[in-house]
Write an enzyme that holds these catalytic residues in place. Structure first.
Site, PDB file in Angstrom:
ATOM      1  N   GLY A  12       0.768  -1.269   0.025  1.00  0.00           N
ATOM      2  CA  GLY A  12      -0.074   0.138  -0.053  1.00  0.00           C
ATOM      3  C   GLY A  12       0.845   1.308  -0.051  1.00  0.00           C
ATOM      4  O   GLY A  12       0.360   2.223  -0.552  1.00  0.00           O
ATOM      5  N   LYS A 275       3.077 -12.259   4.392  1.00  0.00           N
ATOM      6  CA  LYS A 275       4.114 -11.915   3.353  1.00  0.00           C
ATOM      7  C   LYS A 275       5.111 -13.281   3.633  1.00  0.00           C
ATOM      8  O   LYS A 275       5.876 -13.812   2.739  1.00  0.00           O
ATOM      9  CB  LYS A 275       5.110 -10.796   3.910  1.00  0.00           C
ATOM     10  CG  LYS A 275       3.876  -9.508   3.686  1.00  0.00           C
ATOM     11  CD  LYS A 275       4.556  -8.243   3.726  1.00  0.00           C
ATOM     12  CE  LYS A 275       3.755  -7.269   3.965  1.00  0.00           C
ATOM     13  NZ  LYS A 275       2.891  -7.189   2.677  1.00  0.00           N
TER      14      LYS A 275
HETATM   15  P1  ADP Z   1       1.564  -3.801   2.839  1.00  0.00           P
HETATM   16  O1  ADP Z   1       0.730  -2.856   2.391  1.00  0.00           O
HETATM   17  O2  ADP Z   1       2.999  -3.834   2.273  1.00  0.00           O
HETATM   18  O3  ADP Z   1       0.811  -5.300   2.517  1.00  0.00           O
HETATM   19  P2  ADP Z   1       1.235  -4.095   5.564  1.00  0.00           P
HETATM   20  O4  ADP Z   1       1.148  -3.026   6.328  1.00  0.00           O
HETATM   21  O5  ADP Z   1       0.089  -5.062   5.338  1.00  0.00           O
HETATM   22  O6  ADP Z   1       1.960  -3.738   4.356  1.00  0.00           O
HETATM   23  O7  ADP Z   1       2.403  -4.967   6.103  1.00  0.00           O
HETATM   24  C1  ADP Z   1       3.528  -4.853   6.505  1.00  0.00           C
HETATM   25  C2  ADP Z   1       3.631  -4.126   8.071  1.00  0.00           C
HETATM   26  O8  ADP Z   1       3.620  -5.534   8.959  1.00  0.00           O
HETATM   27  C3  ADP Z   1       5.078  -3.365   8.207  1.00  0.00           C
HETATM   28  O9  ADP Z   1       5.167  -2.154   8.102  1.00  0.00           O
HETATM   29  C4  ADP Z   1       5.090  -3.660   9.681  1.00  0.00           C
HETATM   30  O10 ADP Z   1       4.416  -2.444  10.479  1.00  0.00           O
HETATM   31  C5  ADP Z   1       4.330  -4.900  10.162  1.00  0.00           C
HETATM   32  N1  ADP Z   1       4.832  -5.867  10.871  1.00  0.00           N
HETATM   33  C6  ADP Z   1       4.106  -6.797  11.776  1.00  0.00           C
HETATM   34  N2  ADP Z   1       4.909  -7.721  12.397  1.00  0.00           N
HETATM   35  C7  ADP Z   1       6.153  -7.439  11.852  1.00  0.00           C
HETATM   36  C8  ADP Z   1       7.598  -8.213  11.924  1.00  0.00           C
HETATM   37  N3  ADP Z   1       7.601  -9.252  12.780  1.00  0.00           N
HETATM   38  N4  ADP Z   1       8.472  -7.442  11.350  1.00  0.00           N
HETATM   39  C9  ADP Z   1       8.407  -6.320  10.781  1.00  0.00           C
HETATM   40  N5  ADP Z   1       7.043  -5.785  10.503  1.00  0.00           N
HETATM   41  C10 ADP Z   1       6.022  -6.060  10.798  1.00  0.00           C
HETATM   42 MG    MG Z   2      -0.728  -6.221   3.462  1.00  0.00          MG
END
Ligand code: ADP
Ligand code: MG
Length: 312
Positions: A12, A275
């Protein structure tokens, strides 16, 4: 010489960097920046397929449909998905073609409206979890239920429709995507995880559901024989004990370690967990390596200086 294929799944933050920065001009500025980093990969010899999320954008499309209900026929969720794939693809194509021209890269970008096959018997359809559309009052919620929709109450904020998040089984346009890459195009595909379709008596039918874009990207990467699945998101690296005093950034994870960390609950559901699961699936389907980092660090991560690498 055959070039190596990388599927780059942009999150996003590739379009909306902060709340309030949601105008088309803001999204284009963010897209341009991210596509600049992707173009560097192309200069380094990668064939790149960009996939992307569409959560906020599809929400806006549904809202427009709701607001226009007195004048125009409603737009079903699968068509909202197709609409966002189209204009986000346009944004990326324009940004990419502009960077290619600036840097003298002999490439062209093309977007493929992508359907993603899901199983009508996927248990997810029995337990819809993804909220879509606006909050409504109880009467409107009853009306939606009468149309066969699933509606849940959201802690004091009202009622909201929820749809299923089934597992992607097959990327319908994978052969077209493959051909375009072989012909030298930089492809944008699988936006928002792809438009979910089921097969009914041999025919494709769009369904109101949402496919996780990281899972769809992982499947696509396997189907087109990608060497690398690069998940570009809001963090430079993945951490254990994320956001706690014990936080530890990870340079690499083996598949077995990744599975153990999942078991131990290090990755938040709905953000980092899918992810890591997507990366593990790609490797287990025969992929060589997966990388998680943020857009500005893509080049450094590919040189092995940062990011979190997942390997066998
Ligand atoms: P995207 O839009 O790229 O799918 P998301 O917000 O869904 O992003 O997922 C990425 C986010 O996950 C990171 O920005 C972070 O805030 C969060 N996150 C949760 N657990 C972890 C972790 N163990 N290590 C790093 N980030 C994490
Ligand atoms: Mg996401």
């Amino acid at each position: 010489m055959a070039r190596k294929i990388a599927v780059v799944a942009v999150g996003g933050n590739a379009l909306i960097q902060q709340k309030g920065k949601e105008s088309i001009a803001d999204q284009y500025a963010a897209a341009s920046q991210t596509m600049g980093y992707v173009a560097e990969m192309i200069q380094d010899g990668w064939d790149v397929v960009v996939t992307h999320g569409n959560g906020p954008q599809v929400g806006f499309a549904l809202r427009r449909s709701e607001l226009a209900a007195a004048e125009l026929p409603p737009v079903p969720l699968d068509y909202c998905g197709a609409e966002t794939q189209g204009w986000i693809g346009y944004m990326f194509q324009k940004a990419l073609n502009n960077v290619f021209a600036q840097r003298g890269i002999a490439k062209h970008a093309a977007t493929v409206v992508t359907q993603c096959l899901v199983d009508a018997a996927d248990p997810a359809f029995g337990q819809p979890t993804k909220p879509i559309g606006s909050f409504v009052d109880e009467a409107a919620a009853q009306a939606l239920r009468a149309q066969g929709k699933h509606v849940i109450e959201d802690a004091g904020r009202g009622w909201r429709e929820v749809v299923a998040s089934p597992q992607p089984k097959e990327i319908v346009e994978a052969p077209a995507i493959k051909q375009l890459i072989e012909s030298g195009f930089m492809v944008v595909a699988c936006g928002g995880g792809g438009i979910p379709v089921v097969k009914e008596g041999g025919e494709l039918k769009g369904v109101p559901a949402v496919i996780d874009k990281d899972f769809a990207s992982s499947l696509l990467a396997g189907e087109i024989g990608a060497e690398l699945l690069l998940i570009s998101t809001g963090v430079e690296q993945v951490a254990l004990h994320y956001n706690t005093p014990q936080q530890r950034w990870l340079d690499r994870m083996m598949v077995a370690e990744a599975k153990q960390y999942i078991e131990e609950g290090h990755f938040a559901a709905g953000s980092m967990l899918p992810k890591i699961q997507a990366a593990v699936r790609f490797l287990e389907a025969g992929g060589a390596q997966a990388l998680i980092t943020d857009p500005p660090n893509i080049a450094r991560a590919l040189r092995g200086e940062t990011g979190t690498w997942l390997r066998h």
